[in-house]
Design a protein around this motif. Structure first.
Motif, PDB file in Angstrom:
ATOM      1  N   LEU A  81       0.831  -1.199   0.000  1.00 45.25           N
ATOM      2  CA  LEU A  81       0.000   0.000   0.000  1.00 45.25           C
ATOM      3  C   LEU A  81       0.866   1.249   0.000  1.00 45.25           C
ATOM      4  O   LEU A  81       0.664   2.184  -0.768  1.00 45.25           O
ATOM      5  CB  LEU A  81      -0.890  -0.008   1.240  1.00 45.25           C
ATOM      6  CG  LEU A  81      -2.080   0.944   1.198  1.00 45.25           C
ATOM      7  CD1 LEU A  81      -3.049   0.479   0.165  1.00 45.25           C
ATOM      8  CD2 LEU A  81      -2.741   0.994   2.555  1.00 45.25           C
TER       9      LEU A  81
ATOM     10  N   PRO B  76     -11.592   3.834 -14.694  1.00 47.89           N
ATOM     11  CA  PRO B  76     -12.766   2.951 -14.725  1.00 47.89           C
ATOM     12  C   PRO B  76     -13.921   3.690 -15.397  1.00 47.89           C
ATOM     13  O   PRO B  76     -14.185   4.840 -15.102  1.00 47.89           O
ATOM     14  CB  PRO B  76     -13.077   2.709 -13.246  1.00 47.89           C
ATOM     15  CG  PRO B  76     -12.276   3.690 -12.487  1.00 47.89           C
ATOM     16  CD  PRO B  76     -11.186   4.206 -13.350  1.00 47.89           C
TER      17      PRO B  76
ATOM     18  N   VAL C 190     -16.785  13.294 -13.292  1.00 47.18           N
ATOM     19  CA  VAL C 190     -16.324  12.880 -11.962  1.00 47.18           C
ATOM     20  C   VAL C 190     -14.907  13.353 -11.742  1.00 47.18           C
ATOM     21  O   VAL C 190     -14.042  13.126 -12.563  1.00 47.18           O
ATOM     22  CB  VAL C 190     -16.330  11.341 -11.833  1.00 47.18           C
ATOM     23  CG1 VAL C 190     -15.820  10.933 -10.478  1.00 47.18           C
ATOM     24  CG2 VAL C 190     -17.733  10.818 -12.040  1.00 47.18           C
TER      25      VAL C 190
ATOM     26  N   PHE D 207     -11.883  12.537  -9.632  1.00 46.33           N
ATOM     27  CA  PHE D 207     -11.346  11.596  -8.668  1.00 46.33           C
ATOM     28  C   PHE D 207     -10.528  12.352  -7.629  1.00 46.33           C
ATOM     29  O   PHE D 207      -9.839  13.289  -7.957  1.00 46.33           O
ATOM     30  CB  PHE D 207     -10.423  10.610  -9.372  1.00 46.33           C
ATOM     31  CG  PHE D 207     -11.159   9.551 -10.124  1.00 46.33           C
ATOM     32  CD1 PHE D 207     -11.907   9.863 -11.249  1.00 46.33           C
ATOM     33  CD2 PHE D 207     -11.124   8.240  -9.709  1.00 46.33           C
ATOM     34  CE1 PHE D 207     -12.587   8.892 -11.941  1.00 46.33           C
ATOM     35  CE2 PHE D 207     -11.798   7.261 -10.402  1.00 46.33           C
ATOM     36  CZ  PHE D 207     -12.526   7.581 -11.519  1.00 46.33           C
ATOM     37  N   PRO D 208     -10.629  11.914  -6.365  1.00 47.50           N
ATOM     38  CA  PRO D 208      -9.756  12.575  -5.376  1.00 47.50           C
ATOM     39  C   PRO D 208      -8.306  12.371  -5.782  1.00 47.50           C
ATOM     40  O   PRO D 208      -7.935  11.301  -6.203  1.00 47.50           O
ATOM     41  CB  PRO D 208     -10.062  11.839  -4.083  1.00 47.50           C
ATOM     42  CG  PRO D 208     -10.862  10.670  -4.433  1.00 47.50           C
ATOM     43  CD  PRO D 208     -11.417  10.852  -5.793  1.00 47.50           C
TER      44      PRO D 208
ATOM     45  N   TYR E  10      -5.440  11.822  -4.583  1.00 48.14           N
ATOM     46  CA  TYR E  10      -4.455  10.860  -4.113  1.00 48.14           C
ATOM     47  C   TYR E  10      -4.597   9.514  -4.799  1.00 48.14           C
ATOM     48  O   TYR E  10      -3.711   8.699  -4.765  1.00 48.14           O
ATOM     49  CB  TYR E  10      -4.536  10.698  -2.587  1.00 48.14           C
ATOM     50  CG  TYR E  10      -5.735   9.926  -2.084  1.00 48.14           C
ATOM     51  CD1 TYR E  10      -6.898  10.568  -1.709  1.00 48.14           C
ATOM     52  CD2 TYR E  10      -5.696   8.537  -1.964  1.00 48.14           C
ATOM     53  CE1 TYR E  10      -7.984   9.867  -1.239  1.00 48.14           C
ATOM     54  CE2 TYR E  10      -6.783   7.828  -1.496  1.00 48.14           C
ATOM     55  CZ  TYR E  10      -7.923   8.499  -1.137  1.00 48.14           C
ATOM     56  OH  TYR E  10      -9.010   7.811  -0.671  1.00 48.14           O
ATOM     57  N   LEU E  11      -5.745   9.293  -5.407  1.00 49.99           N
ATOM     58  CA  LEU E  11      -5.967   7.981  -5.976  1.00 49.99           C
ATOM     59  C   LEU E  11      -5.580   7.889  -7.440  1.00 49.99           C
ATOM     60  O   LEU E  11      -5.525   6.833  -8.012  1.00 49.99           O
ATOM     61  CB  LEU E  11      -7.444   7.633  -5.892  1.00 49.99           C
ATOM     62  CG  LEU E  11      -7.813   6.572  -4.878  1.00 49.99           C
ATOM     63  CD1 LEU E  11      -9.152   6.022  -5.251  1.00 49.99           C
ATOM     64  CD2 LEU E  11      -6.794   5.447  -4.845  1.00 49.99           C
TER      65      LEU E  11
ATOM     66  N   LYS F  32     -20.077   6.994  -6.730  1.00 43.69           N
ATOM     67  CA  LYS F  32     -18.636   7.195  -6.583  1.00 43.69           C
ATOM     68  C   LYS F  32     -18.208   7.859  -5.275  1.00 43.69           C
ATOM     69  O   LYS F  32     -17.270   7.412  -4.646  1.00 43.69           O
ATOM     70  CB  LYS F  32     -18.105   8.022  -7.764  1.00 43.69           C
ATOM     71  CG  LYS F  32     -17.988   7.216  -9.038  1.00 43.69           C
ATOM     72  CD  LYS F  32     -16.530   7.112  -9.462  1.00 43.69           C
ATOM     73  CE  LYS F  32     -16.273   6.003 -10.459  1.00 43.69           C
ATOM     74  NZ  LYS F  32     -17.191   5.921 -11.580  1.00 43.69           N
TER      75      LYS F  32
ATOM     76  N   PHE G 132     -15.428   6.361  -2.389  1.00 39.46           N
ATOM     77  CA  PHE G 132     -14.185   6.919  -1.860  1.00 39.46           C
ATOM     78  C   PHE G 132     -14.217   7.057  -0.363  1.00 39.46           C
ATOM     79  O   PHE G 132     -13.220   6.876   0.319  1.00 39.46           O
ATOM     80  CB  PHE G 132     -13.868   8.260  -2.518  1.00 39.46           C
ATOM     81  CG  PHE G 132     -13.407   8.067  -3.926  1.00 39.46           C
ATOM     82  CD1 PHE G 132     -14.144   8.553  -4.979  1.00 39.46           C
ATOM     83  CD2 PHE G 132     -12.256   7.349  -4.193  1.00 39.46           C
ATOM     84  CE1 PHE G 132     -13.726   8.348  -6.280  1.00 39.46           C
ATOM     85  CE2 PHE G 132     -11.840   7.138  -5.479  1.00 39.46           C
ATOM     86  CZ  PHE G 132     -12.587   7.637  -6.531  1.00 39.46           C
TER      87      PHE G 132
ATOM     88  N   LEU H 158     -13.573   3.533   0.923  1.00 39.98           N
ATOM     89  CA  LEU H 158     -12.353   2.830   0.514  1.00 39.98           C
ATOM     90  C   LEU H 158     -11.422   2.511   1.672  1.00 39.98           C
ATOM     91  O   LEU H 158     -10.995   1.365   1.809  1.00 39.98           O
ATOM     92  CB  LEU H 158     -11.609   3.649  -0.557  1.00 39.98           C
ATOM     93  CG  LEU H 158     -10.363   2.980  -1.111  1.00 39.98           C
ATOM     94  CD1 LEU H 158     -10.750   1.721  -1.859  1.00 39.98           C
ATOM     95  CD2 LEU H 158      -9.619   3.914  -2.040  1.00 39.98           C
TER      96      LEU H 158
END
Lengths: 368, 393
Positions: free
Chosen positions: A259, A315, A324, A326-327, A329-330, B272, B276, B279
């Motif tokens: 991780l 995805p 969307v 995405f945050p 950090y991901l 979504k 998050f 997660l």
């Protein structure tokens, strides 16, 4: 000094015997089983003292003595003038431990922010050409298995045009490159392989149709990856990082190690994408070309819900078109909104047209 | 019982010396429990200083750090009022680590070299591994002592080869071959070779308990303490039974993790932002289910190995409980996660305590004698010469 009670083992059997030890001058006197023996203090080994375990002194003939009381042991050591070693002193005082903690954290942060990137850069620069070619070749071989068509031999007019324009933009120190146009089931993507091959997919071309400047930016971005040798750097950084994570966390949990390595690598990956963006921006704007069309391109790709822009994996949203973010950090890339904001601001402004003045047609050369 | 073991087991190093004449187990022998008195805060200071010095010396201090760590753990392990001791020399460990680094570099570089060289390197590594393993057993045991008497490892080098070479030929070599055939090929070709991979996998499953039993027997049956000898009386079928249970728990945890992924996937497709938010929770749950498996496996294996080991007919018993080990794993995982690793020394101490506290021994600690070759002094310089380096396997 007073005698200190000890448990004596002669080193030949495990039989224990009670005895006494005292320091007299330069000698250690051991009294056990009625007999008395002397050893020069400097020939005796002293173990570090632990909080809840007996300390041990060892003699040349293999015998040992266990001393149960910490006070007794410290008195003995003081009398024998055999103080604690420097390592033991560091290991037993909280102020040193906390100081060490601060330094270790500083090294960790420093290593991540500067050390590993520096090592990556140096290694990438020094990488011999055959390594680079081998990686590039094996990547290209994999493209077919991922669904990419072969590079097209006959280019359309648009493709030839953008290739020529791009070549004209590049500075002399740009690395060698080859642009390939491949089909990929209409999905939009573009990437650079370490041996200089830049791949642009049919989907990307479709999204950029009529907006050649946007495609120019995409090519510039990929050239940025080549210029900084990002694939090699990411390989070395990832290995160094996963090695460090395994060393730190491996004993406790391999999941944690993976991780930590993974999240760390993702951050590095976003760093590279930002660097490539900056290269592309500089390339275009230095020739007076605006990067705003590129921002529109990314927005279009994302809004359509397919693989958007020059990215590795996104995805797809099963429920249809979706904006969307995405945050950060991901994601392997910084959030699209961040990128488009940068692409839209700071563009060279076309000269102001004063509405009061009549519009003048561009003056041709003097016909005389 | 012990003499039977000597006669029938191949690879016994008979130059070792006189038959053990341990006393018959007295009817009222006391049961001694191992106690571990290390504390997380005490070990934290040792650990953090070790870490800093290792970083500053680019890894060279790591050998000294290992010695200090082992002395701390050995020195806080109590049995019948005395503690254990470790005598390994840091220089030997350093040399061993350098050698290991060189070997690893060779192994990593080999795919880039011509095929011929790669094969030569692979074969050489497989060929010297049993020798390295044998040396490291001798080093570890020979440098451990209790009440001034040293442990010994008397297994023959041939035994190490008999243990590892069949495993390498039957499982490792085919696996490497398979990887070489499959890497970089399109999925259609990979599919063709899939039955081969299943065959290898099946072979691994079937042979692993046997290998594990043989490994533990090699390590325990040829271990000695002074002139006394350890013995190992576990049966192969018990090993299979234990491994089957562990495998079932493994599949169970895979199922749970798979279920979790499924749920996660469904949530991801629908919502979504919720995905998050959830997660981290899913990741922690995954870590916890892994802890169940690890705790179960280590508990079973430790109890199995140690309850079938005896010293001079004086039996050792291991009765570690799953719930205790599981609690330790969970707290360790969460603690290390939330402190970004700083909990590690506390975790290490907690592992040691829960595993060591389950071990007990019925016998008389006063009756053991040192082996003639060992009594050469506290420094044991002949050990330093013979066991020139330790690769730490």
């Amino acid at each position: 000094m007073d005698r200190v009670p000890v448990l004596h083992f002669d080193g030949r059997t495990t039989r224990s015997e009670r005895g006494w030890v005292a320091v007299e001058g330069d000698d250690l006197v051991l009294t056990v089983g009625g007999s008395e023996r002397r050893f020069p203090t400097r020939s005796v080994s002293f173990t570090p003292a632990y909080a809840r375990a007996p300390a041990r002194i060892g003699f040349e003939d293999g015998a040992t003595c266990e001393i149960g009381s910490a006070d007794d042991y410290n008195r003995l050591r003081a009398a024998a003038r055999r103080g604690t070693g420097w390592a033991e002193r560091l290991e037993t005082r909280w102020r040193y431990a906390l100081g060490a903690l601060v330094l270790v954290v500083a090294c960790g942060v420093g290593g991540y922010v500067w050390g590993i990137p520096l090592a990556g850069e140096v290694l990438a620069r020094k990488a011999p050409p055959w390594v680079v070619e081998a990686i590039g070749r094996s990547s290209r071989q994999q493209l077919e298995t991922l669904g990419f068509g072969p590079p097209r031999e006959l280019l359309t007019d648009e493709e030839r045009h953008v290739t020529a324009r791009f070549a004209a933009l590049l500075p002399p120190d740009a690395p060698h490159y080859v642009i390939e146009f491949r089909t990929w089931h209409q999905r939009a993507n573009a990437f650079a392989l370490p041996d200089g091959h830049i791949v642009v997919t049919d989907g990307m071309e479709q999204f950029a149709r009529g907006h050649e400047d946007a495609l120019l930016f995409v090519l510039g971005h990929e050239m940025g990856h080549l210029y900084y040798r990002h694939s090699l750097q990411s390989l070395t950084r990832a290995s160094l990082l996963s090695g460090a994570a395994a060393y730190l966390f491996g004993d406790v949990s391999s999941a944690l190690a993976v991780l930590a390595g993974g999240l760390g690598s993702l951050h590095y990956s976003r760093e590279f994408e930002t660097q490539a963006d900056d290269y592309g921006i500089a390339l275009l704007r230095s020739h007076g070309i605006s990067t705003a069309p590129a921002a529109d391109l990314f927005d279009r790709i994302e809004a359509s819900g397919g693989n958007a822009g020059p990215q590795k994996s996104r995805p797809t949203t099963a429920s249809g078109p979706h904006r969307v973010d995405f945050p950060g950090y991901l994601s392997t890339h910084p959030a699209t909104s961040e990128r488009t904001a940068k692409l839209r601001s700071g563009n060279p402004v076309p000269p102001e047209i004063d509405p009061a003045e009549p519009r003048r047609a561009p003056v041709p050369a003097d016909p005389q | 019982m012990t003499s039977e073991v000597i006669d029938t087991v191949p690879g016994w190093d008979t130059s070792a010396v006189p038959p053990a004449e341990g006393p018959k187990e007295p009817a009222e022998a006391t049961r001694y429990h191992i106690e571990f008195t290390g504390s997380g805060s005490e070990y934290f200071k040792i650990w953090i200083v070790n870490l800093l010095l290792t970083i500053v010396t680019v890894g060279i201090y790591s050998a000294w750090a290992k010695v200090r760590r082992l002395r701390y753990f050995y020195g806080n392990t109590h049995l019948a009022g005395s503690t254990f001791d470790f005598h390994g020399k840091p220089t030997s460990i350093l040399l061993g680590r350098i050698i290991a680094a060189v070997l690893f570099a060779l192994y990593s570089a080999s795919p880039r070299l011509p095929l011929f060289l790669e094969v030569v390197i692979a074969v050489s590594l497989i060929a010297i591994f049993p020798w390295l393993f044998w040396r490291s057993q001798k080093f570890r045991l020979g440098n451990s002592s209790y009440r001034g008497v040293r442990f010994r490892f008397m297994g023959a080098l041939g035994g190490s080869y008999a243990l590892f070479i069949p495993a390498a030929l039957l499982v490792l070599a085919p696996q490497l071959l398979f990887q070489r055939l499959v890497i970089g090929r399109p999925p259609s070709e990979v599919m063709k070779w899939l039955p081969f991979q299943f065959l290898i996998f099946g072979l691994e499953l079937v042979l692993f308990p046997l290998f594990y039993w043989a490994l533990k027997r090699y390590q325990h049956a040829y271990a000695g303490f002074g002139t006394a000898r350890f013995s190992f009386d576990a049966r192969i079928r018990s090993a299979y039974w234990m491994m089957t249970k562990i495998l079932l728990v493994y599949f169970g945890s895979l199922f749970v993790v798979g279920l979790g992924f499924g749920v996660f996937g469904i949530v991801a497709a629908r919502n979504k932002p919720l995905m998050f938010a959830l997660l981290p929770l899913f990741l922690i749950a995954g870590g916890l289910s892994l802890s169940i498996l690890t705790a179960y496996a280590t508990t079973r294996m430790q109890n199995f190995i140690w309850s079938h080991t005896a010293l001079s007919n004086q039996p050792i018993h291991s009765g570690v409980r799953f719930r205790d080990v599981f609690k330790v794993h969970v707290v360790n995982f969460l603690g290390t996660l939330f402190t970004l690793g700083l909990f590690y020394p506390f975790a290490a101490v907690r592992y040691a305590r829960v595993h060591l506290h389950g071990i007990s021994w019925r016998g008389d600690p006063e009756v053991f004698a040192a082996h003639a070759a060992d009594t050469g002094g506290a420094t044991g310089s002949e050990f330093g010469d013979f066991l020139g380096f330790d690769i730490g396997l």
